[in-house]
Each structure stands twice: as C-alpha cells, then as structure tokens.
Design a protein around this motif. Sequence first.
Motif, PDB file in Angstrom:
ATOM      1  N   VAL A 188      -9.509   8.909  17.378  1.00  0.00           N
ATOM      2  CA  VAL A 188      -8.510   9.131  16.324  1.00  0.00           C
ATOM      3  C   VAL A 188      -8.007  10.568  16.425  1.00  0.00           C
ATOM      4  CG1 VAL A 188      -9.437   7.415  14.723  1.00  0.00           C
ATOM      5  CG2 VAL A 188     -10.302   9.746  14.640  1.00  0.00           C
ATOM      6  N   ASP A 189      -6.764  10.785  16.037  1.00  0.00           N
ATOM      7  CA  ASP A 189      -6.247  12.148  16.085  1.00  0.00           C
ATOM      8  C   ASP A 189      -5.631  12.594  14.762  1.00  0.00           C
ATOM      9  OD1 ASP A 189      -3.806  10.844  15.958  1.00  0.00           O
ATOM     10  OD2 ASP A 189      -3.226  11.287  18.020  1.00  0.00           O
ATOM     11  N   ASN A 190      -5.825  11.800  13.701  1.00  0.00           N
ATOM     12  CA  ASN A 190      -5.239  12.115  12.413  1.00  0.00           C
ATOM     13  C   ASN A 190      -6.176  11.601  11.322  1.00  0.00           C
ATOM     14  OD1 ASN A 190      -3.482  11.913   9.982  1.00  0.00           O
ATOM     15  ND2 ASN A 190      -1.839  12.412  11.420  1.00  0.00           N
ATOM     16  N   GLU A 227      -0.127  20.272   1.224  1.00  0.00           N
ATOM     17  CA  GLU A 227       0.988  20.326   2.173  1.00  0.00           C
ATOM     18  C   GLU A 227       0.554  19.845   3.565  1.00  0.00           C
ATOM     19  OE1 GLU A 227       3.907  23.711   4.176  1.00  0.00           O
ATOM     20  OE2 GLU A 227       3.072  24.040   2.166  1.00  0.00           O
ATOM     21  N   GLU A 228      -0.636  20.290   3.992  1.00  0.00           N
ATOM     22  CA  GLU A 228      -1.121  19.904   5.315  1.00  0.00           C
ATOM     23  C   GLU A 228      -1.393  18.404   5.402  1.00  0.00           C
ATOM     24  OE1 GLU A 228      -2.542  24.214   4.787  1.00  0.00           O
ATOM     25  OE2 GLU A 228      -2.087  22.470   3.553  1.00  0.00           O
ATOM     26  N   LEU A 229      -1.955  17.841   4.334  1.00  0.00           N
ATOM     27  CA  LEU A 229      -2.228  16.398   4.333  1.00  0.00           C
ATOM     28  C   LEU A 229      -0.935  15.588   4.342  1.00  0.00           C
ATOM     29  CD1 LEU A 229      -5.262  16.013   1.896  1.00  0.00           C
ATOM     30  CD2 LEU A 229      -5.200  15.415   4.317  1.00  0.00           C
ATOM     31  N   ARG A 230       0.061  16.050   3.609  1.00  0.00           N
ATOM     32  CA  ARG A 230       1.349  15.339   3.601  1.00  0.00           C
ATOM     33  C   ARG A 230       2.026  15.426   4.969  1.00  0.00           C
ATOM     34  NH1 ARG A 230       3.250  13.800  -1.428  1.00  0.00           N
ATOM     35  NH2 ARG A 230       1.926  14.484  -3.164  1.00  0.00           N
ATOM     36  N   ALA A 231       1.929  16.583   5.603  1.00  0.00           N
ATOM     37  CA  ALA A 231       2.517  16.739   6.934  1.00  0.00           C
ATOM     38  C   ALA A 231       1.815  15.841   7.939  1.00  0.00           C
ATOM     39  CB  ALA A 231       2.435  18.197   7.368  1.00  0.00           C
ATOM     40  N   ALA A 232       0.491  15.735   7.821  1.00  0.00           N
ATOM     41  CA  ALA A 232      -0.261  14.866   8.727  1.00  0.00           C
ATOM     42  C   ALA A 232       0.118  13.408   8.513  1.00  0.00           C
ATOM     43  CB  ALA A 232      -1.761  15.060   8.497  1.00  0.00           C
ATOM     44  N   TYR A 233       0.345  13.031   7.264  1.00  0.00           N
ATOM     45  CA  TYR A 233       0.759  11.653   6.972  1.00  0.00           C
ATOM     46  C   TYR A 233       2.115  11.357   7.610  1.00  0.00           C
ATOM     47  CZ  TYR A 233       1.896   7.404   4.414  1.00  0.00           C
ATOM     48  OH  TYR A 233       2.236   6.108   4.099  1.00  0.00           O
ATOM     49  N   LYS A 234       3.034  12.300   7.483  1.00  0.00           N
ATOM     50  CA  LYS A 234       4.362  12.077   8.060  1.00  0.00           C
ATOM     51  C   LYS A 234       4.304  12.035   9.582  1.00  0.00           C
ATOM     52  CE  LYS A 234       9.192  13.405   7.565  1.00  0.00           C
ATOM     53  NZ  LYS A 234      10.169  14.205   6.792  1.00  0.00           N
ATOM     54  N   ALA A 235       3.443  12.875  10.171  1.00  0.00           N
ATOM     55  CA  ALA A 235       3.282  12.854  11.626  1.00  0.00           C
ATOM     56  C   ALA A 235       2.709  11.525  12.092  1.00  0.00           C
ATOM     57  CB  ALA A 235       2.372  14.005  12.063  1.00  0.00           C
ATOM     58  N   THR A 237       2.957   8.477  10.334  1.00  0.00           N
ATOM     59  CA  THR A 237       3.747   7.293   9.969  1.00  0.00           C
ATOM     60  C   THR A 237       5.251   7.463  10.155  1.00  0.00           C
ATOM     61  OG1 THR A 237       4.006   7.965   7.659  1.00  0.00           O
ATOM     62  CG2 THR A 237       1.995   6.742   8.234  1.00  0.00           C
ATOM     63  N   GLY A 238       5.688   8.716  10.240  1.00  0.00           N
ATOM     64  CA  GLY A 238       7.127   8.966  10.299  1.00  0.00           C
ATOM     65  C   GLY A 238       7.797   8.940   8.945  1.00  0.00           C
ATOM     66  N   GLU A 239       6.991   8.809   7.889  1.00  0.00           N
ATOM     67  CA  GLU A 239       7.537   8.727   6.539  1.00  0.00           C
ATOM     68  C   GLU A 239       6.854   9.733   5.631  1.00  0.00           C
ATOM     69  OE1 GLU A 239       6.845   4.748   5.292  1.00  0.00           O
ATOM     70  OE2 GLU A 239       8.217   3.846   6.742  1.00  0.00           O
ATOM     71  N   ASP A 240       7.546  10.121   4.566  1.00  0.00           N
ATOM     72  CA  ASP A 240       6.925  10.973   3.552  1.00  0.00           C
ATOM     73  C   ASP A 240       5.921  10.148   2.764  1.00  0.00           C
ATOM     74  OD1 ASP A 240       8.397  13.258   4.191  1.00  0.00           O
ATOM     75  OD2 ASP A 240      10.062  12.648   2.879  1.00  0.00           O
ATOM     76  N   LEU A 241       4.848  10.815   2.344  1.00  0.00           N
ATOM     77  CA  LEU A 241       3.841  10.131   1.541  1.00  0.00           C
ATOM     78  C   LEU A 241       4.379   9.864   0.143  1.00  0.00           C
ATOM     79  CD1 LEU A 241       0.880   9.159   1.139  1.00  0.00           C
ATOM     80  CD2 LEU A 241       0.353  11.487   0.372  1.00  0.00           C
ATOM     81  N   THR A 242       4.272   8.610  -0.291  1.00  0.00           N
ATOM     82  CA  THR A 242       4.621   8.237  -1.654  1.00  0.00           C
ATOM     83  C   THR A 242       3.340   7.810  -2.363  1.00  0.00           C
ATOM     84  OG1 THR A 242       6.816   7.477  -0.987  1.00  0.00           O
ATOM     85  CG2 THR A 242       5.977   6.688  -3.100  1.00  0.00           C
ATOM     86  N   THR A 243       3.021   8.442  -3.465  1.00  0.00           N
ATOM     87  CA  THR A 243       1.776   8.135  -4.161  1.00  0.00           C
ATOM     88  C   THR A 243       1.921   8.377  -5.652  1.00  0.00           C
ATOM     89  OG1 THR A 243      -0.591   8.694  -4.347  1.00  0.00           O
ATOM     90  CG2 THR A 243       0.918  10.475  -3.708  1.00  0.00           C
ATOM     91  N   THR A 244       1.181   7.620  -6.425  1.00  0.00           N
ATOM     92  CA  THR A 244       1.114   7.853  -7.868  1.00  0.00           C
ATOM     93  C   THR A 244      -0.082   8.730  -8.216  1.00  0.00           C
ATOM     94  OG1 THR A 244      -0.182   5.822  -8.151  1.00  0.00           O
ATOM     95  CG2 THR A 244       2.216   5.650  -8.380  1.00  0.00           C
ATOM     96  N   GLU A 245      -0.885   9.080  -7.199  1.00  0.00           N
ATOM     97  CA  GLU A 245      -2.042   9.948  -7.430  1.00  0.00           C
ATOM     98  C   GLU A 245      -1.588  11.387  -7.616  1.00  0.00           C
ATOM     99  OE1 GLU A 245      -4.934   8.798  -7.937  1.00  0.00           O
ATOM    100  OE2 GLU A 245      -4.601   6.730  -7.270  1.00  0.00           O
ATOM    101  N   GLU A 246      -2.462  12.216  -8.141  1.00  0.00           N
ATOM    102  CA  GLU A 246      -2.076  13.590  -8.464  1.00  0.00           C
ATOM    103  C   GLU A 246      -1.939  14.486  -7.243  1.00  0.00           C
ATOM    104  OE1 GLU A 246      -5.627  16.075 -10.070  1.00  0.00           O
ATOM    105  OE2 GLU A 246      -5.975  14.023 -10.783  1.00  0.00           O
ATOM    106  N   SER A 247      -2.462  14.066  -6.102  1.00  0.00           N
ATOM    107  CA  SER A 247      -2.336  14.871  -4.888  1.00  0.00           C
ATOM    108  C   SER A 247      -2.472  13.965  -3.676  1.00  0.00           C
ATOM    109  CB  SER A 247      -3.421  15.954  -4.838  1.00  0.00           C
ATOM    110  OG  SER A 247      -4.704  15.366  -4.606  1.00  0.00           O
ATOM    111  N   ALA A 248      -2.089  14.498  -2.516  1.00  0.00           N
ATOM    112  CA  ALA A 248      -2.263  13.756  -1.268  1.00  0.00           C
ATOM    113  C   ALA A 248      -3.744  13.517  -1.007  1.00  0.00           C
ATOM    114  CB  ALA A 248      -1.634  14.530  -0.111  1.00  0.00           C
ATOM    115  N   ALA A 249      -4.578  14.475  -1.385  1.00  0.00           N
ATOM    116  CA  ALA A 249      -6.018  14.315  -1.187  1.00  0.00           C
ATOM    117  C   ALA A 249      -6.554  13.147  -2.008  1.00  0.00           C
ATOM    118  CB  ALA A 249      -6.751  15.601  -1.556  1.00  0.00           C
TER     119      ALA A 249
END
Length: 404
Positions: A188-190, A227-235, A237-249
């Motif tokens: 795995v790389d992400n 910010e780093e977790l959101r960037a990793a998600y986009k890298a 999936t190619g998409e911005d993270l959409t969540t109802t949680e209080e943070s990407a973590a």
Amino acid sequence: MTSRTSRRRPLRTGLAAGLASGTVLAALAVAGCAPSTATDGATSGDGGDAALAEPVVDKDFDLAALIAAAKQEGSVTVYDSTGDIKKVAEAFEAKYGIKTTGVKSDVGDTLEKMTREAQAKNVTIDLTLYENGPTLVGQLLPQKTVYTWIPADLADQVEAKNRNPLMVLSKANVWIYNPQVFPSGCPVDNLWDLTSPEWKGKVTLQDPLGKPNIVEWFNQMSSGYDEELRAAYKAETGEDLTTTEESAAHEWVKRLAKNQPVLTSADDDVSAAVAAPNQTEERIGLVSIAKFRDVKGKNYKMKVCDTLKPYVGYQYPKFAAIATGSTHPNAAKLFVHFVLTEEGITPEMGSGGISGNKSVPPSKNNPPGLTDWDKQLIRFDSAKLLADHRAAQPMQDHWRLNHH
C-alpha cells in the motif's frame, strides 16, 4: 492507489492461518470479530483548566552536590512502560552506587498507582518515564501528584517545546509489511488504502481502547494533520474528501474501524501476525519500532512501509516526571539527569529512538527505511496534550461506535 495485491494471488481469507503460535491465533481470532471494549480510564479525574505549572529548574545547580545528596538517600524506584527500564536502572546503579529499581508498568497502572499513593501520602514510586502525555498534563501534573524538573546544566540542550512536560525520548509506531510475502515492497502507498475493501480484515493493530497513544495519534491527526489527510485522499481517489465528520482524521478512523481490523492486546501479536517466519497471509500491521528486535531474535520478516503517504507512522514522546511526595527526591533528579545523557538513554534506544536532548545523536538502531523522522512520521504537539486529554473519551467513543 494502487495496491500491489491486485497483481498477486487472490487474498486468503483465513485470518488466523499461519500465525506463530496457537496463543496468538486465539487472540487474533477473538479480537478480530468482537467490538473493542478495553479502556484505560484516560479521562477520569480530569485536572480541569488549571494552568500547567512551570518546570522546576534549580538556579544554583551543582551536579556534584546532587550526586552526594542522592547517594545519601540510598535508593530510587522508577516506573516505565518498557522492560528496557531495567537496563537503565542497572546502568544508573553501576555508575552511582545507588540501589535502583526499574519497574515495567502499563501507563494506566502507573497512573492509578501514583494517584493512589499521593492520596494516601505513601509514595513508593519516585519518578516515572511516562508515555501518556494527555493524562500527565490533564491529571498527574495539575493534581500535583508529580512535577517536572529540568537539570540546569542540560536545559539548553532541550528544545523549548519539549520542556513542559520534559520529553526525554521519542519513540515511534510504524506500519509494517512482510517482504517475504510482498517482495516488491509495501503493498500500500496511501493511508486511505487501509480503509479499502481490498484490505478488509487484513489490517492489524493493538486495540486503540487499550493503547492510549493510538487514540492520541487519532486526535493529533484531527487537530494538526487535516490538510495532509485530505491531500492524500485526493491523491488516492482524484476527488476531494466529502464527510460529515468533524475532520478528515475522524472520517479515516471511522472507515478503518468499519473495515474489520484485527485488534490485539499487544504488539507481539501484531508483529507475529504480519512477520512470523511461517507467515504467508497478506497483512499490514502497526507496531512499535521495538518489535524490530524480533528480526534477529525470532527471524521475523518485517520492513517499514516507507513509501506510505502521507506518513509511515507517528512518533510519540516519553516524559520524565518526579513524584511530589518522593522520599528520594535527589536520587530521582539525578536519574532524570542521567536519562538526558547519551549514557543514560542508550539502553532505552536499543530498538531505536531519538533523545529529548538535542546533543545526543539518534539511535543507531532505528529500523531500515525510517531515515527522516520529521518528514516520515507524525509528531505529537505537546501544546495540544490537554486538548488531547479532553478529546480522548469522544475519540474512544467514535472508535467504539464504528468498530463492529
């Protein structure tokens, strides 16, 4: 990603197969199918909003006088969460001739014992090398069960951010894989890969409800690495993270918990599940770098997932705190001085680590692939320890709610 398992044989589903022993097999089998229920009591007895007391620094510090006073006291007892404390105690006793007892104790047990001893005014633990910063800052220090002391002759060697509380050592937990199972490298790389269907039931780690620094890691990611977790998600999936949680973590933690991770009560079980000599299952595990001693000791096959983004793991601090009611205060201070030197901390760095004293070189035993701690690992921010203390129970509840 991007997971290399897609280019290998189909994943086996027998999670317990190929483990080193029947004991580990049973532990994994039970932990993997039941919701985690352990608790370390991290939020009991909150110290409230009391300001953190400044460290004690003796203005007229005299090392020779401290040594003489410590020898007059005759003994010292120190608690730590690693068995390496016995080696440190032996080295201290050999150097100063002071009877030294080093006791391995889980942080939760140390917290409870030191609190009860202080309340009973019957202190037997003189100091602790303590790995749970949130309960240190949220309970032990504001309740004046312990205090922070910094030797004046070494104070300049400790960065300001590591002085209150006093960090004497930084260790690390890292994601590992078995190079015998994955000869092409980490599969795995992400970090988000670990929440994917392909890795369902094949990620193993200690139960977060029984290992406080994992919960603290979740909270530190939430407050400082969104910010780093959101960037990793986009890298990934190619998409911005959409969540109802209080943070990407929080979103990542939720997804990991729902992905049927195999939970254990100890890192030994994790390393065996991933890296035991007869292991053929495709797994990823989170362990302390101390487990790399098993590469030689037990012929385990493990490597750091050094290509994992955004981080391959996290570094967690170990703090020195002296019991306020210690009857051997000078011996306790001398022990703190000792572990801030290369001679004193080296026995604790047999499997890697970085001293809190910036003049002490990093351990020569850090595992291969872990070459730049600042870039590869999340670093806990001591300024957020009290916030982590308050957030511990909500994060535990978040994990418990999603781990079925």
